[in-house]
Design a protein around this motif. Structure first.
Motif, PDB file in Angstrom:
ATOM      1  N   LYS A  89      40.173  56.021  30.292  1.00 58.41           N
ATOM      2  CA  LYS A  89      40.661  56.732  31.476  1.00 58.41           C
ATOM      3  C   LYS A  89      39.542  57.199  32.396  1.00 58.41           C
ATOM      4  O   LYS A  89      39.777  57.422  33.584  1.00 58.41           O
ATOM      5  CB  LYS A  89      41.545  57.907  31.060  1.00 58.41           C
ATOM      6  N   VAL A  90      38.331  57.333  31.875  1.00 54.73           N
ATOM      7  CA  VAL A  90      37.205  57.705  32.738  1.00 54.73           C
ATOM      8  C   VAL A  90      36.884  56.558  33.700  1.00 54.73           C
ATOM      9  O   VAL A  90      36.757  56.749  34.913  1.00 54.73           O
ATOM     10  CB  VAL A  90      35.966  58.079  31.901  1.00 54.73           C
ATOM     11  N   ASP A  91      36.757  55.355  33.160  1.00 51.89           N
ATOM     12  CA  ASP A  91      36.486  54.191  34.014  1.00 51.89           C
ATOM     13  C   ASP A  91      37.632  53.922  34.985  1.00 51.89           C
ATOM     14  O   ASP A  91      37.416  53.458  36.109  1.00 51.89           O
ATOM     15  CB  ASP A  91      36.247  52.945  33.155  1.00 51.89           C
ATOM     16  N   PRO A  95      37.866  53.533  41.566  1.00 49.79           N
ATOM     17  CA  PRO A  95      38.709  52.524  42.224  1.00 49.79           C
ATOM     18  C   PRO A  95      38.077  51.136  42.281  1.00 49.79           C
ATOM     19  O   PRO A  95      38.790  50.137  42.347  1.00 49.79           O
ATOM     20  CB  PRO A  95      38.913  53.094  43.628  1.00 49.79           C
ATOM     21  N   TYR A  96      36.753  51.080  42.230  1.00 50.29           N
ATOM     22  CA  TYR A  96      36.090  49.778  42.270  1.00 50.29           C
ATOM     23  C   TYR A  96      36.192  49.040  40.936  1.00 50.29           C
ATOM     24  O   TYR A  96      36.082  47.819  40.884  1.00 50.29           O
ATOM     25  CB  TYR A  96      34.619  49.944  42.669  1.00 50.29           C
ATOM     26  N   LYS A  97      36.379  49.797  39.855  1.00 52.53           N
ATOM     27  CA  LYS A  97      36.464  49.168  38.540  1.00 52.53           C
ATOM     28  C   LYS A  97      37.865  48.656  38.216  1.00 52.53           C
ATOM     29  O   LYS A  97      38.037  47.900  37.259  1.00 52.53           O
ATOM     30  CB  LYS A  97      36.012  50.162  37.457  1.00 52.53           C
ATOM     31  N   VAL A  98      38.856  49.085  38.991  1.00 53.33           N
ATOM     32  CA  VAL A  98      40.236  48.681  38.687  1.00 53.33           C
ATOM     33  C   VAL A  98      40.816  47.784  39.779  1.00 53.33           C
ATOM     34  O   VAL A  98      42.031  47.613  39.874  1.00 53.33           O
ATOM     35  CB  VAL A  98      41.148  49.914  38.475  1.00 53.33           C
ATOM     36  N   TYR A  99      39.949  47.213  40.603  1.00 54.90           N
ATOM     37  CA  TYR A  99      40.415  46.296  41.642  1.00 54.90           C
ATOM     38  C   TYR A  99      39.683  44.970  41.507  1.00 54.90           C
ATOM     39  O   TYR A  99      38.475  44.896  41.677  1.00 54.90           O
ATOM     40  CB  TYR A  99      40.166  46.881  43.041  1.00 54.90           C
ATOM     41  N   VAL A 131      47.020  38.618  43.420  1.00 53.69           N
ATOM     42  CA  VAL A 131      47.253  39.589  42.346  1.00 53.69           C
ATOM     43  C   VAL A 131      46.012  40.460  42.186  1.00 53.69           C
ATOM     44  O   VAL A 131      44.894  39.948  42.087  1.00 53.69           O
ATOM     45  CB  VAL A 131      47.554  38.886  41.000  1.00 53.69           C
ATOM     46  N   SER A 132      46.224  41.773  42.162  1.00 49.62           N
ATOM     47  CA  SER A 132      45.142  42.694  41.833  1.00 49.62           C
ATOM     48  C   SER A 132      45.198  42.968  40.331  1.00 49.62           C
ATOM     49  O   SER A 132      46.185  43.501  39.824  1.00 49.62           O
ATOM     50  CB  SER A 132      45.281  44.006  42.611  1.00 49.62           C
ATOM     51  N   VAL A 133      44.145  42.582  39.629  1.00 49.78           N
ATOM     52  CA  VAL A 133      44.075  42.756  38.176  1.00 49.78           C
ATOM     53  C   VAL A 133      43.189  43.964  37.886  1.00 49.78           C
ATOM     54  O   VAL A 133      42.038  44.007  38.315  1.00 49.78           O
ATOM     55  CB  VAL A 133      43.498  41.488  37.515  1.00 49.78           C
ATOM     56  N   ASN A 134      43.715  44.944  37.161  1.00 49.70           N
ATOM     57  CA  ASN A 134      42.931  46.161  36.966  1.00 49.70           C
ATOM     58  C   ASN A 134      41.662  45.891  36.162  1.00 49.70           C
ATOM     59  O   ASN A 134      40.601  46.451  36.433  1.00 49.70           O
ATOM     60  CB  ASN A 134      43.768  47.258  36.296  1.00 49.70           C
ATOM     61  N   ASP A 135      41.774  45.027  35.138  1.00 48.99           N
ATOM     62  CA  ASP A 135      40.625  44.771  34.278  1.00 48.99           C
ATOM     63  C   ASP A 135      40.758  43.361  33.697  1.00 48.99           C
ATOM     64  O   ASP A 135      41.504  43.151  32.733  1.00 48.99           O
ATOM     65  CB  ASP A 135      40.577  45.808  33.147  1.00 48.99           C
ATOM     66  N   PRO A 136      40.048  42.392  34.263  1.00 44.23           N
ATOM     67  CA  PRO A 136      40.152  41.017  33.758  1.00 44.23           C
ATOM     68  C   PRO A 136      39.905  40.908  32.259  1.00 44.23           C
ATOM     69  O   PRO A 136      40.546  40.101  31.579  1.00 44.23           O
ATOM     70  CB  PRO A 136      39.087  40.272  34.565  1.00 44.23           C
ATOM     71  N   ALA A 137      38.990  41.719  31.723  1.00 46.25           N
ATOM     72  CA  ALA A 137      38.673  41.636  30.298  1.00 46.25           C
ATOM     73  C   ALA A 137      39.880  41.970  29.431  1.00 46.25           C
ATOM     74  O   ALA A 137      40.045  41.410  28.340  1.00 46.25           O
ATOM     75  CB  ALA A 137      37.515  42.574  29.966  1.00 46.25           C
ATOM     76  N   TYR A 138      40.728  42.868  29.915  1.00 45.71           N
ATOM     77  CA  TYR A 138      41.926  43.225  29.156  1.00 45.71           C
ATOM     78  C   TYR A 138      42.852  42.012  29.023  1.00 45.71           C
ATOM     79  O   TYR A 138      43.386  41.733  27.951  1.00 45.71           O
ATOM     80  CB  TYR A 138      42.668  44.373  29.830  1.00 45.71           C
ATOM     81  N   PHE A 139      43.035  41.286  30.125  1.00 44.37           N
ATOM     82  CA  PHE A 139      43.942  40.138  30.104  1.00 44.37           C
ATOM     83  C   PHE A 139      43.359  38.979  29.309  1.00 44.37           C
ATOM     84  O   PHE A 139      44.087  38.232  28.659  1.00 44.37           O
ATOM     85  CB  PHE A 139      44.291  39.736  31.537  1.00 44.37           C
ATOM     86  N   THR A 140      42.039  38.850  29.306  1.00 49.59           N
ATOM     87  CA  THR A 140      41.400  37.869  28.430  1.00 49.59           C
ATOM     88  C   THR A 140      41.620  38.258  26.974  1.00 49.59           C
ATOM     89  O   THR A 140      41.851  37.407  26.108  1.00 49.59           O
ATOM     90  CB  THR A 140      39.896  37.779  28.739  1.00 49.59           C
TER      91      THR A 140
END
Length: 212
Positions: A89-91, A95-99, A131-140
């Motif tokens: 939740k800190v990261d 806004p730049y880390k979730v776009y 599509v705006s992906v909050n965190d590509p690593a999560y979807f990987t």
């Protein structure tokens, strides 16, 4: 229900004149990743209560008791893996880390095994492009989990996610069991009267019409 991740429409954070799709981490039955990953006594107690709750909900949905016990343990393990893949939740406050705006081809590269075409088609929006992906690593990470976990575990996770999401409109036993978990998490003393829950449901689905 929102298994795996949350998906909807949102304004493009870098161009407010556009509304694009947004894909955000999710798929957890507990409020935050810390509930799965912290090892203090309080969180351990909450996880124990959560597993018992999942087991009870699966039993109410028709699973034999012994099977529900096994499935509840598997669901906690799977959701813990999702939590580990999630951004903290800190990261998420940055806004730049979730776009991370991508097109369909970019989405397919992030999660190569996920059936995006079928997913968008079932949603009724087969032509979604941006599509705006909050965190590509999560979807990987989800992509890897889909191969690593057995279909049986995913099936029971999906059944649980549906029961969890729709408990408020299922028979009273589901409503009461869902409230028992809420009491454990936030300390709410008693369930709100049915009329208040009905008004909130209408407000959530038809807010502007209700206001009129």
């Amino acid at each position: 229900a929102g298994p795996f991740f949350n998906f909807g429409s949102e304004q493009d954070a870098k161009d407010a004149t556009l509304v694009i799709a947004g894909a955000d981490q999710g798929g957890l039955g507990l409020p935050d990743r810390d509930y799965y990953l912290k090892d203090d006594a309080k969180m351990k107690a909450i996880r124990d209560a959560y597993v018992a709750h999942v087991e009870k909900m699966l039993t109410l949905a028709g699973e034999p008791a012994a099977q529900a016990k096994t499935d509840a343990a598997d669901i906690l393990t799977l959701e813990t893996a999702l939590a580990k893949a999630s951004m903290d939740k800190v990261d998420r406050r940055d806004p730049y880390k979730v776009y991370h705006r991508v097109d369909r081809a970019g989405l397919a590269k992030i999660a190569k095994g996920f059936p995006w075409d079928a997913y968008f088609g079932e949603l009724g929006f087969p032509n979604v492009q941006a599509v705006s992906v909050n965190d590509p690593a999560y979807f990987t990470g989800i992509d890897a989990l889909m191969s690593a976990e057995s279909p049986r575990v995913w099936q029971h996770y999906l059944a649980w996610q549906l029961a969890h999401a729709k408990a408020s409109v299922l028979p009273k036993a589901f409503v009461n069991e869902a409230f028992a978990l809420r009491h454990e998490l936030v300390g709410q003393k008693e369930l709100e009267p049915r009329w208040k829950r009905c008004v909130r449901a209408v407000d959530g689905g038809l807010g502007e019409l209700l206001a009129q």
